[in-house]
Design an enzyme around this catalytic site. Structure first.
Site, mmCIF file in Angstrom:
data_model
loop_
_atom_site.group_PDB
_atom_site.id
_atom_site.type_symbol
_atom_site.label_atom_id
_atom_site.label_comp_id
_atom_site.label_asym_id
_atom_site.label_seq_id
_atom_site.Cartn_x
_atom_site.Cartn_y
_atom_site.Cartn_z
ATOM 1 N N GLY A 168 0.898 -1.183 0.055
ATOM 2 C CA GLY A 168 -0.141 0.048 -0.070
ATOM 3 C C GLY A 168 0.957 1.158 -0.145
ATOM 4 O O GLY A 168 2.150 1.164 -0.594
ATOM 5 N N GLY A 169 0.238 2.316 0.559
ATOM 6 C CA GLY A 169 1.056 3.512 0.676
ATOM 7 C C GLY A 169 2.302 3.453 1.276
ATOM 8 O O GLY A 169 3.043 4.410 1.558
ATOM 9 N N GLY A 403 24.153 14.007 -28.664
ATOM 10 C CA GLY A 403 23.734 14.594 -27.420
ATOM 11 C C GLY A 403 24.097 14.044 -26.250
ATOM 12 O O GLY A 403 24.279 14.491 -25.006
ATOM 13 N N ALA A 404 24.534 12.513 -26.516
ATOM 14 C CA ALA A 404 25.150 11.685 -25.504
ATOM 15 C C ALA A 404 26.524 12.627 -24.989
ATOM 16 O O ALA A 404 26.824 12.178 -23.922
ATOM 17 C CB ALA A 404 24.974 10.159 -25.817
#
Ligand code: HXC
Length: 513
Positions: A168-169, A403-404
């Site tokens: 859960g949370g 870009g790398a």
């Protein structure tokens, strides 16, 4: 009025009662599930006889009538590798380690103490989540813990060790910490369990398949460290702490052992294959650069096309980010960018200098990546490197394209020292792609297109895709002999030791999320 003797008797009785609750039934209940008890875990985690418990005698809130002390969590402080650490360990044998309001208050108390004293905090999680009987009070307890996780982030190292359920949370406290350890077969994490998954999606699954250690170590990237049993998991935490400072104003601990250099630095000169498309193992480069046996890899099984981890160089801790040409040619994609960005931000927050070892052909193309958000998610790595003010050094060992090239801590992104080996290929794109774009018509009309292409590729490498143009223009500080790399790095990190950069006054930046 009671006399002192009565008070001492009561003191002794309560102590005996506390000890008595940790009886054979307590051990059997956990061992039957293949798990250790909270007490046994603390004994493995902390240096012998250093753990001091706080709030051992508290009782649950409200109507829960029990003779058991502690409300299902053991909290306190002790020493790990001789250094002070705070911790809490949930006790599944009491109401499934569920988080009631008092249980939460105990955890918050050690969180507050760790933060104000500047010591790491470790949570050993084994819990059925919010205590159902306490309703909103237990939810408020989680909220208070999450709030403290966020307040502590970047100030003290926070480590979560999942040794049972985290459902859960409740998974969000570990998610807000710096590192998550999981243990195969007994630990699992999910927001909604298999029953809900079946009900909502009619999908059959199990705890293990939905949120076991292997899933989070290899696919989701939620857990950074995976071990086969609890003892090794806890020893792994002890090992990680050897690389971390206690807080953001200290430096990582220097090794007390004399540093041992790798035996054969010349080996570095023969690792890069003759052919640019042949893969090799970047770990061979790392291991031949750093102090012997000092590499502690993080997220080893997730996004394996990038390597992240702590190491020692001449006894000092550094963080390494390295492309791995052995996996997907070392390409950058969403997972590898996020994995590396998170690591860079940890290093920056905790004064760990960064070494980048670069061999990257570019970003992974394709609709999958584009549609999943490579633009905003790849930008995280750009942001993280650019924002980091710790010493940052890059060594380009082979490919550094497009870009790398920029992303991997290039000079104009704020790299302090940028080195390249003679084998480096620095360019907008690889030779094949470039030749096709630049000489498309010429190749189409050629009598022997393959021969012409080979000639053009070779000219491109000679004239463009090499380290010397970048060197002559100052985008690289020096082209270095691979065999000298360790000595160059030691000297460069030494030169950067007093690096200090003022950050501009702003509340915080807006990292792409
Ligand atoms: C109160 C709980 C409990 C809970 C378990 N127990 N979870 N008591 N509140 N949340 C108790 C059981 O009643 C049982 O008590 C004992 O702990 C051991 O549980 P078992 O079910 O026998 O153990 P096991 O078979 O190992 O199963 C473990 C489990 C299961 C998978 C965790 O207990 C379970 O599904 N629990 C509920 C999980 C859950 O949905 N929690 C709420 C999540 S939502 P006895 O007396 O029989 O020994 C949440 C919100 C957080 O946490 C929000 C934060 C923002």
């Amino acid at each position: 009025m009671q006399d002192n003797r009565t008070q001492f008797q009561r003191f002794a009785t309560r102590k005996a009662q506390l000890e008595a609750q940790y009886n054979s039934a307590y051990f059997a209940k956990q061992h039957k599930k293949g798990k250790l008890t909270a007490r046994e875990r603390i004994d493995i985690l902390f240096d012998k006889d250093t753990f001091e418990e706080i709030d051992a005698f508290v009782k649950p809130a409200g109507d829960i009538n029990t003779a058991t002390y502690g409300d299902g969590v053991i909290c306190g402080h002790g020493r790990i590798n001789g250094r002070k650490v705070f911790a809490f360990a949930q006790d599944f044998t009491f109401m499934g380690g569920s988080l009631g309001s008092v249980h939460a208050q105990k955890i918050m108390k050690v969180q507050d103490m760790a933060l104000s004293m500047g010591h790491p905090i470790i949570g050993l999680i084994d819990s059925g989540g919010a205590r159902i009987q306490e309703g909103v009070a237990s939810l408020a307890g989680y909220a208070g813990i999450f709030h403290r996780n966020v307040k502590s982030s970047g100030i003290i190292p926070q480590i979560s060790v999942i040794l049972g359920p985290a459902a859960g949370g409740a998974v969000y406290s570990p998610a807000l910490t710096d590192f998550i350890f999981m243990c195969r077969h007994t630990s699992y994490m999910f927001v909604t369990g298999p029953d809900v998954v079946k009900e909502v999606l009619n999908e059959d699954t199990t705890f293990e398949k939905l949120g076991g250690a292997d899933i989070h170590g290899t696919q989701s990237g939620v857990a950074q460290f995976i071990y086969d049993d609890e003892e090794h998991t806890l020893l792994g935490v002890r090992k990680l702490l050897q690389y971390l400072p206690s807080n953001n104003i200290e430096l990582p601990p220097h090794s007390e052992q004399p540093s041992t250099a790798p035996e054969n630095p010349d080996k570095l000169s023969i690792i890069i294959p003759e052919e640019a498309n042949i893969p090799y193992d970047m770990l061979d480069i790392i291991k031949n650069l750093i102090d012997k046996n000092s590499f502690n890899e993080i997220s080893e099984l997730f996004a394996e096309n990038i390597i992240t981890g702590f190491a020692r160089l001449n006894g000092k801790v550094i963080g390494i980010v390295a492309n791995q040409p052995k996996i997907l040619a070392g390409v950058l994609d969403i997972n590898s960018a996020e994995k590396a960005a998170r690591f860079v931000r940890f290093c920056d927050a905790f004064n760990v200098p960064i070494l980048v070892l670069e061999d990257v052909p570019g970003f992974l193309p394709g609709s999958n990546q584009e549609h999943a958000g490579i633009i905003r998610r790849g930008a995280k790595l750009l942001y993280a490197f650019s924002e980091a003010t710790v010493p940052k050094i890059t060594v380009i060992v082979r490919k550094a394209y497009g870009g790398a090239y920029i992303v991997m801590n290039s000079k104009n992104m704020g790299g302090d020292f940028n080195f390249a080996w003679p084998t480096a290929e620095i360019a907008v794109m690889g030779p094949d792609g470039a030749v096709k774009i630049l000489h498309n018509k010429q190749l189409a009309q050629a009598e022997k297109p393959e021969e012409l292409k080979a000639k053009l590729v070779s000219e491109y490498k000679e004239n463009i895709a090499n380290p010397y143009i970048a060197d002559e223009k100052g985008y690289i500080d020096e082209v270095i002999d691979p065999a000298d790399t360790r000595a160059k790095l030691i000297s460069a990190f030494d030169a950067l030791e007093n690096k200090h950069m003022e950050k501009s006054a702003k509340k915080h930046g807006n990292i792409p999320l």
